[in-house]
Design an enzyme around this catalytic site. Structure first.
Site, mmCIF file in Angstrom:
data_model
loop_
_atom_site.group_PDB
_atom_site.id
_atom_site.type_symbol
_atom_site.label_atom_id
_atom_site.label_comp_id
_atom_site.label_asym_id
_atom_site.label_seq_id
_atom_site.Cartn_x
_atom_site.Cartn_y
_atom_site.Cartn_z
ATOM 1 N N ARG A 14 -38.250 22.026 3.722
ATOM 2 C CA ARG A 14 -38.752 21.186 2.680
ATOM 3 C C ARG A 14 -37.919 21.587 1.246
ATOM 4 O O ARG A 14 -37.896 22.842 0.829
ATOM 5 C CB ARG A 14 -40.216 21.412 2.261
ATOM 6 C CG ARG A 14 -40.466 20.697 1.316
ATOM 7 C CD ARG A 14 -42.088 20.526 1.360
ATOM 8 N NE ARG A 14 -42.589 19.377 2.265
ATOM 9 C CZ ARG A 14 -43.691 18.863 2.226
ATOM 10 N NH1 ARG A 14 -44.584 19.132 1.261
ATOM 11 N NH2 ARG A 14 -43.960 17.744 3.067
ATOM 12 N N HIS A 28 -38.275 11.697 4.190
ATOM 13 C CA HIS A 28 -39.384 12.349 4.547
ATOM 14 C C HIS A 28 -39.602 11.903 6.140
ATOM 15 O O HIS A 28 -40.578 11.265 6.355
ATOM 16 C CB HIS A 28 -40.643 12.373 3.890
ATOM 17 C CG HIS A 28 -41.644 13.217 4.400
ATOM 18 N ND1 HIS A 28 -41.442 14.480 4.989
ATOM 19 C CD2 HIS A 28 -42.926 13.433 3.944
ATOM 20 C CE1 HIS A 28 -42.594 15.018 5.185
ATOM 21 N NE2 HIS A 28 -43.491 14.460 4.538
ATOM 22 N N GLN A 80 -42.954 12.611 8.523
ATOM 23 C CA GLN A 80 -43.945 11.666 8.387
ATOM 24 C C GLN A 80 -43.872 10.190 8.619
ATOM 25 O O GLN A 80 -44.800 9.701 9.280
ATOM 26 C CB GLN A 80 -43.823 11.614 6.592
ATOM 27 C CG GLN A 80 -45.183 10.594 5.979
ATOM 28 C CD GLN A 80 -46.374 11.436 6.361
ATOM 29 O OE1 GLN A 80 -46.613 12.574 5.868
ATOM 30 N NE2 GLN A 80 -47.490 10.803 6.894
ATOM 31 N N ASP A 138 -48.442 6.178 -1.588
ATOM 32 C CA ASP A 138 -47.807 7.287 -1.763
ATOM 33 C C ASP A 138 -48.062 7.667 -3.304
ATOM 34 O O ASP A 138 -48.210 6.655 -4.154
ATOM 35 C CB ASP A 138 -46.413 7.640 -1.631
ATOM 36 C CG ASP A 138 -46.060 9.026 -1.322
ATOM 37 O OD1 ASP A 138 -47.051 9.860 -1.373
ATOM 38 O OD2 ASP A 138 -44.931 9.194 -1.375
ATOM 39 N N CYS A 176 -49.592 8.884 3.008
ATOM 40 C CA CYS A 176 -49.064 10.028 3.663
ATOM 41 C C CYS A 176 -49.814 11.384 3.126
ATOM 42 O O CYS A 176 -49.967 12.571 3.890
ATOM 43 C CB CYS A 176 -47.507 10.344 3.341
ATOM 44 S SG CYS A 176 -47.227 10.153 1.353
ATOM 45 N N ARG A 195 -49.315 14.053 12.643
ATOM 46 C CA ARG A 195 -48.200 14.777 12.248
ATOM 47 C C ARG A 195 -47.895 15.985 13.177
ATOM 48 O O ARG A 195 -47.003 16.182 13.746
ATOM 49 C CB ARG A 195 -48.441 15.457 10.792
ATOM 50 C CG ARG A 195 -48.586 14.451 9.517
ATOM 51 C CD ARG A 195 -47.095 14.003 9.358
ATOM 52 N NE ARG A 195 -45.991 14.916 9.128
ATOM 53 C CZ ARG A 195 -45.656 15.402 7.664
ATOM 54 N NH1 ARG A 195 -46.471 15.204 6.916
ATOM 55 N NH2 ARG A 195 -44.749 16.422 7.792
HETATM 56 N N1 CP Z 1 -47.570 14.386 3.898
HETATM 57 C C1 CP Z 1 -47.109 15.595 3.512
HETATM 58 O O1 CP Z 1 -46.069 15.711 3.637
HETATM 59 O O2 CP Z 1 -47.971 16.381 2.922
HETATM 60 P P1 CP Z 1 -47.852 17.879 2.561
HETATM 61 O O3 CP Z 1 -46.896 17.887 1.452
HETATM 62 O O4 CP Z 1 -49.190 18.515 2.343
HETATM 63 O O5 CP Z 1 -46.912 18.704 3.569
HETATM 64 N N1 NVA Z 2 -43.467 11.545 -2.324
HETATM 65 C C1 NVA Z 2 -44.132 12.760 -2.393
HETATM 66 C C2 NVA Z 2 -44.605 12.747 -0.817
HETATM 67 C C3 NVA Z 2 -45.511 13.972 -0.299
HETATM 68 C C4 NVA Z 2 -46.049 14.425 0.837
HETATM 69 C C5 NVA Z 2 -43.610 13.912 -2.821
HETATM 70 O O1 NVA Z 2 -42.377 14.034 -2.577
HETATM 71 O O2 NVA Z 2 -44.075 14.594 -3.571
#
Ligand code: CP
Ligand code: NVA
Length: 301
Positions: free
Chosen positions: A102, A129, A132, A220, A260, A288
């Site tokens: 990430r 992502h 997701q 989101d 999400c 997930r």
């Molecule tokens: N939706 C998602 O990826 O959540 P987190 O940021 O908690 O991993």
């Molecule tokens: N769009 C959000 C998604 C979090 C899971 C972010 O990037 O923070």
């Protein structure tokens, strides 16, 4: 498929295979059946940003599959003190069977993939992502018994999750209508790529156009990780795009509302909708786990 960096790394057949595996693994877990298919295998999970769902679901996935997941925060790694991404990838490839990452910049996860001899999974970047969206397609299929031909309304910021949703919809022949304020459109290269894949993608500034007759409405956060400095501006400009009962009323009667997570009730989604009868947000979160198990098996076996 060697890595999962973008949703477009998957073919239609691969996504269906992953969803079928995920459904099977979910059912086995519910029956308490042992699925230690990754016994003695370890993965590394590099996190530059916070996470609840992604971190926990990957860790539990590896534990359920008989393997082990190492949480690697870049603050504690030598990469945080100047070791190159390429050297990090080469070294981790000697210990692990997969890297989950990430990152802020999409280029970082691409660079990891370029220099590793093991699969690399994008666990969220500024551009995409995909993990997701695999879980979301699983959830949609559970509720609608199909994917093709549905109308998916993305309402809000055309962000990383939105970009992966656009590609995911193209892969399974689902129409997607993105409604966002001017300046918050999804990545134009991704929209073009999805259209080339045969995807039906509409980008509008009108949330009602997206919500009308939708099978799925998706929310989101308005302030993604990395956007914190723009918080006030974003809350003002995105305010007309809140998913609330008025918008949900325009959709099909059996619409499912997705998010999400994490959610901010009263911002991108009203509490009434988030906690209401159309919401499937916790099924998404659960899926997930199952979807990522299937993905790991597909990449590592
Ligand atoms: N939706 C998602 O990826 O959540 P987190 O940021 O908690 O991993
Ligand atoms: N769009 C959000 C998604 C979090 C899971 C972010 O990037 O923070």
């Amino acid at each position: 498929m060697k890595h999962l960096i973008s949703m477009a790394d998957l073919t239609h057949d691969e996504i269906i295979e992953i969803l079928d595996m995920a459904t099977d693994l979910k059912e086995k877990r519910q029956r308490g059946k042992v699925t230690d298919l990754l016994k003695n295998k370890s993965i590394g999970m590099i996190f530059e940003k916070s996470s609840t769902r992604t971190r926990v679901s990957f860790e539990v996935a590896m534990s359920d599959l008989g393997g082990h997941a190492l949480y690697l925060n870049t603050r504690d790694m030598q990469v945080g003190r100047g070791e190159t991404v390429a050297d990090t990838a080469a070294v981790l490839s000697r210990y692990l069977y997969c890297i989950v990452a990430r990152v802020y910049s999409h280029d970082t996860v691409k660079e990891l993939a370029e220099h590793s001899s093991i699969p690399v999974v994008n666990a969220l970047s500024d551009l995409e992502h995909p993990c997701q969206i695999i879980a979301d397609l699983m959830t949609i299929r559970e509720y609608k018994n199909r994917l093709t031909g549905l109308k998916y309304a993305w309402i809000g910021d055309g962000n990383n999750v939105c970009n992966s949703a656009i590609l995911g919809c193209a892969l399974v022949d689902m129409e997607i209508v993105v409604a966002c304020p001017p300046g918050y459109e999804p990545d134009e290269n991704i929209v073009e790529q999805a259209r080339k894949m045969g995807g039906k993608v509409t980008v509008t500034h009108d949330p009602a156009e997206a919500a009308r007759d939708a099978d799925i409405i998706y929310a989101d956060v308005w302030v993604s990780m990395g956007d914190e400095e723009e918080r006030e501006k974003r809350l003002t400009e995105l305010a007309p795009y809140q998913i609330n009962s008025e918008l949900v009323d325009l959709a099909k009667q059996d619409v499912i509302v997705m998010h999400c997570l994490p959610a901010h009730r009263g911002e991108e989604i009203s509490a009434e909708v988030m906690d209401g009868p159309h919401s499937v947000v916790f099924d998404q979160a659960e899926n997930r786990l199952h979807a990522q198990k299937a993905l790991l098996l597909k990449l590592m076996c």
